[in-house]
Design an enzyme around this catalytic site. Structure first.
Site, short mmCIF file in Angstrom:
data_model
loop_
_atom_site.label_atom_id
_atom_site.label_comp_id
_atom_site.label_asym_id
_atom_site.label_seq_id
_atom_site.Cartn_x
_atom_site.Cartn_y
_atom_site.Cartn_z
N ILE A 139 52.14 47.89 45.11
CA ILE A 139 51.59 46.66 44.53
C ILE A 139 50.42 46.19 45.38
O ILE A 139 50.52 46.16 46.62
CB ILE A 139 52.66 45.55 44.48
N CYS A 140 49.34 45.81 44.72
CA CYS A 140 48.22 45.23 45.45
C CYS A 140 48.29 43.71 45.28
O CYS A 140 47.94 43.18 44.24
CB CYS A 140 46.89 45.76 44.93
N LEU A 141 48.81 43.05 46.30
CA LEU A 141 48.97 41.60 46.23
C LEU A 141 48.68 41.03 47.62
O LEU A 141 49.29 41.46 48.61
CB LEU A 141 50.41 41.27 45.78
#
Lengths: 182, 122
Positions: free
Chosen positions: A114-116
């Site tokens: 996840i890119c967060l």
């Protein structure tokens, strides 16, 4: 430490508690389990719908989280499982969070990374399992299409009807192997 | 500097222990004899009991999730050995917790609550 000394500066010379802790992993690990146990208690007592989490077996440092897609979005009705792995430096560093259920989303790659920002450079020691899962839940309906991990999903996002069709197909293919109705 | 920002509330109670075996002979035990007691007895000993608590705007440390009146997970004794500190942004943590957080940050030192630059309140 004397209380009339600014601890921030004095700790540069004196061996700080944090430095001592680095050499003392078992003690540190105890502190991490203590906090994780507290989080588990809070999660189990909460009546929050849409996010839940529980340790994966005996290991308190690995949890399985579940989120449901937010209502009135293309993700409504879909349920996703995630894995959370806590480092011994938690909560001073973020857990590693991945989608275990394949997720078609602009900011999720094919293996579930996840890119967060809050899991990376915007991490704060005040975040916990609950707030992480809530953030990921809201990321589902509010993707950041500027820097996508899945460019196809980012492109498709503007056409919500097509997006939903593709998303639902992919979801059911992953869940039950080509049986969209079950 | 930290001390000025710490507020402790003290309440003290002193339950007396009476020596019922020994009848009062003024001055014989060295303990004061209180005339206000309903019957004359010497005080054979007493134990002071005090309670304290931190006056903070929250009950728990946001970093370790332990109550402020308990110590951080690395300490055994709460109170002066595991004090609270306040930032100029008014947020408050166990000193050991915020120090670990500041040390774990590579570039700028920010309050974990409001992301403003962390400066100790003096």
């Amino acid at each position: 430490m004397a209380q009339n000394i600014n601890p921030f500066y004095s700790s540069q010379n004196a061996p700080s508690k944090a430095a001592e802790e680095k050499q003392n992993i078992p003690k540190d690990k105890h502190a991490v389990s203590k906090r994780l146990q507290k989080e588990l208690m809070v999660l189990m007592m909460s009546t929050e719908k849409g996010v839940s989490a529980f340790p994966d077996g005996e290991n308190l440092f690995k949890w399985i989280g579940t989120i449901t897609g937010p209502r009135d979005t293309v993700y409504a009705g879909l349920t996703y499982k995630l894995t959370l792995e806590f480092p011994h430096s938690y909560p001073y560093s973020a857990p590693i969070v991945r989608f275990a259920t394949p997720c078609f989303h602009p900011n999720v790659d094919p293996v579930g990374n996840i890119c967060l920002d809050i899991l990376k450079e915007k991490w704060s020691a005040l975040y916990d399992v609950r707030t992480i899962l809530l953030s990921i839940q809201s990321l589902l309906s509010e993707p950041n299409n500027e820097s996508p991990l899945n460019p196809q999903a980012a492109k498709l996002w503007n056409d919500q009807t097509k997006y939903k069709k593709h998303l639902t197909e992919e979801y059911h293919r992953a869940m039950n192997g080509d049986q969209p109705d079950s | 500097m930290v001390a000025t920002s710490i507020a402790l509330e003290h309440t003290t109670a002193c339950p007396f222990t009476y020596n019922h075996e020994r009848e009062a002979t003024p001055g014989s035990t060295g303990w004061p004899r209180l005339s206000s007691f309903p019957f004359p007895k010497d005080i054979a000993g007493w134990t002071g009991v005090a309670t304290w608590r931190w006056i903070a705007n929250d009950d728990n440390c946001g970093i370790c999730r332990m109550p402020f009146d308990a110590s951080c997970p690395d300490c055994k004794i709460p109170g002066d050995d595991c004090p609270l500190v306040w930032g100029q942004c008014s947020h408050c943590f166990h000193i050991h917790c915020i120090m670990k957080w500041l040390h774990s940050q590579q570039t700028r030192h920010l309050c974990p609550m409001c992301r403003q630059e962390w400066k100790f309140k003096e």
